[in-house]
Design a protein around this motif. Structure first.
Motif, PDB file in Angstrom:
ATOM      1  N   ASN A 134       0.827  -1.199   0.000  1.00 22.17           N
ATOM      2  CA  ASN A 134       0.000   0.000   0.000  1.00 22.17           C
ATOM      3  C   ASN A 134       0.869   1.259   0.000  1.00 22.17           C
ATOM      4  OD1 ASN A 134      -2.315   1.611   0.161  1.00 22.17           O
ATOM      5  ND2 ASN A 134      -2.304   1.564   2.381  1.00 22.17           N
ATOM      6  N   LEU A 135       1.939   1.272   0.784  1.00 25.71           N
ATOM      7  CA  LEU A 135       2.842   2.425   0.802  1.00 25.71           C
ATOM      8  C   LEU A 135       3.516   2.630  -0.561  1.00 25.71           C
ATOM      9  CD1 LEU A 135       4.502   2.032   4.314  1.00 25.71           C
ATOM     10  CD2 LEU A 135       2.945   3.845   3.569  1.00 25.71           C
ATOM     11  N   ALA A 136       3.926   1.539  -1.199  1.00 22.30           N
ATOM     12  CA  ALA A 136       4.547   1.650  -2.529  1.00 22.30           C
ATOM     13  C   ALA A 136       3.547   2.188  -3.548  1.00 22.30           C
ATOM     14  CB  ALA A 136       5.083   0.292  -2.974  1.00 22.30           C
ATOM     15  N   TRP A 137       2.317   1.710  -3.474  1.00 22.96           N
ATOM     16  CA  TRP A 137       1.277   2.211  -4.371  1.00 22.96           C
ATOM     17  C   TRP A 137       1.076   3.714  -4.171  1.00 22.96           C
ATOM     18  CZ3 TRP A 137      -1.611   0.529  -8.373  1.00 22.96           C
ATOM     19  CH2 TRP A 137      -2.731   1.288  -8.721  1.00 22.96           C
ATOM     20  N   ASP A 138       0.958   4.119  -2.918  1.00 19.62           N
ATOM     21  CA  ASP A 138       0.792   5.548  -2.626  1.00 19.62           C
ATOM     22  C   ASP A 138       1.984   6.359  -3.122  1.00 19.62           C
ATOM     23  OD1 ASP A 138      -1.657   5.176  -1.411  1.00 19.62           O
ATOM     24  OD2 ASP A 138      -0.856   5.159   0.635  1.00 19.62           O
ATOM     25  N   TYR A 139       3.171   5.864  -2.899  1.00 18.22           N
ATOM     26  CA  TYR A 139       4.386   6.587  -3.266  1.00 18.22           C
ATOM     27  C   TYR A 139       4.453   6.831  -4.775  1.00 18.22           C
ATOM     28  CZ  TYR A 139       9.309   7.714  -3.817  1.00 18.22           C
ATOM     29  OH  TYR A 139      10.491   8.333  -4.141  1.00 18.22           O
ATOM     30  N   PHE A 140       4.100   5.826  -5.565  1.00 21.54           N
ATOM     31  CA  PHE A 140       4.216   5.949  -7.011  1.00 21.54           C
ATOM     32  C   PHE A 140       2.992   6.586  -7.675  1.00 21.54           C
ATOM     33  CE2 PHE A 140       7.376   2.529  -6.308  1.00 21.54           C
ATOM     34  CZ  PHE A 140       8.473   3.212  -6.804  1.00 21.54           C
ATOM     35  N   HIS A 141       1.968   6.890  -6.913  1.00 21.96           N
ATOM     36  CA  HIS A 141       0.790   7.508  -7.512  1.00 21.96           C
ATOM     37  C   HIS A 141       0.616   8.956  -7.056  1.00 21.96           C
ATOM     38  CE1 HIS A 141       0.097   3.371  -8.739  1.00 21.96           C
ATOM     39  NE2 HIS A 141      -0.670   3.886  -9.685  1.00 21.96           N
ATOM     40  N   ASP A 142       0.128   9.194  -5.874  1.00 22.52           N
ATOM     41  CA  ASP A 142      -0.080  10.567  -5.423  1.00 22.52           C
ATOM     42  C   ASP A 142       0.827  10.961  -4.277  1.00 22.52           C
ATOM     43  OD1 ASP A 142      -2.113  10.994  -7.263  1.00 22.52           O
ATOM     44  OD2 ASP A 142      -3.670  10.271  -5.890  1.00 22.52           O
ATOM     45  N   GLY A 143       1.718  10.090  -3.896  1.00 20.00           N
ATOM     46  CA  GLY A 143       2.570  10.345  -2.742  1.00 20.00           C
ATOM     47  C   GLY A 143       1.954   9.753  -1.486  1.00 20.00           C
ATOM     48  N   VAL A 144       2.800   9.463  -0.514  1.00 21.07           N
ATOM     49  CA  VAL A 144       2.339   8.865   0.735  1.00 21.07           C
ATOM     50  C   VAL A 144       1.622   9.939   1.549  1.00 21.07           C
ATOM     51  CG1 VAL A 144       3.058   7.720   2.863  1.00 21.07           C
ATOM     52  CG2 VAL A 144       4.199   7.173   0.704  1.00 21.07           C
ATOM     53  N   PRO A 145       0.369   9.698   1.905  1.00 19.49           N
ATOM     54  CA  PRO A 145      -0.398  10.733   2.611  1.00 19.49           C
ATOM     55  C   PRO A 145       0.053  10.938   4.053  1.00 19.49           C
ATOM     56  CG  PRO A 145      -1.734   8.759   2.336  1.00 19.49           C
ATOM     57  CD  PRO A 145      -0.447   8.514   1.613  1.00 19.49           C
ATOM     58  N   THR A 146      -0.264  12.106   4.549  1.00 16.33           N
ATOM     59  CA  THR A 146      -0.064  12.447   5.951  1.00 16.33           C
ATOM     60  C   THR A 146      -1.433  12.651   6.566  1.00 16.33           C
ATOM     61  OG1 THR A 146       2.046  13.512   5.480  1.00 16.33           O
ATOM     62  CG2 THR A 146       0.939  14.139   7.514  1.00 16.33           C
TER      63      THR A 146
END
Length: 184
Positions: A24-36
């Motif tokens: 999930n973190l990798a998906w976030d990182y490569f799409h919209d960035g890891v959320p805060t």
């Protein structure tokens, strides 16, 4: 059934959780960035990055599985299969509650607040402060809220639930037993 939480099974479950979190973190990182995520959903309060969940969730999973094993299997509790079923049902129930609370929070309704009140009431009758409930609740909310906020709020809820069940409930039952024995 007494070997349900062997070391091998705990390693496998923790590895699966870690793999899902990091995927999930990798998906976030490569799409919209890891959320805060921000405390109380307010940007003026401190933010917590989901990256911390990549470490915290597998560690919490490992720790809580160890606590479940110690409580249920190492203490020699009778009826190990019934205990194993209760642990499984408690985990699944808390997982579903976490998922539902996340869903209702995402669509913007007041239902999560009512669910929390319902859990406070339920905690007087059922020991929902146990490790399997915290693990299910946190894993059910991790996709929506990241790793740290579910751990933080889940730990606070578990503390309140333990006080409800172990102290307040016991005191009320004690008062009821004293008043009923005084009437006879």
């Amino acid at each position: 059934m007494n070997s349900a939480l062997t070391l091998k099974n705990r390693i496998i479950f923790t590895a699966i959780v870690a793999l899902l979190i990091w995927t999930n973190l990798a998906w976030d990182y490569f799409h919209d960035g890891v959320p805060t995520h921000y405390l109380l959903h307010r940007k003026d309060l401190p933010g917590i990055s989901n990256w911390w969940g990549g470490i915290a969730i597998p560690l919490l999973t490992w720790f809580l599985l160890y606590r479940i094993k110690r409580r249920t299997y190492d203490k020699g509790i009778n009826e190990a299969s019934n205990t194993s079923k209760r642990v499984t049902y408690g985990f699944i129930g808390a997982l579903l509650i976490g998922i539902l609370m996340s869903f209702f929070f995402t669509i913007g309704t007041d239902v999560p607040g009512y669910m929390i009140i319902g859990l406070f009431i339920l905690s007087f009758f059922i020991p929902i402060y146990r490790a399997e409930h915290l693990l299910g609740f946190v894993l059910g909310m991790v996709y929506t809220f990241g790793g740290i906020l579910p751990i933080l709020f889940g730990s606070i809820f578990v503390l309140i639930f333990a006080i409800d069940y172990l102290a307040i409930r016991s005191f009320i039952l004690y008062l009821i037993s004293k008043t009923s024995s005084g009437k006879s």
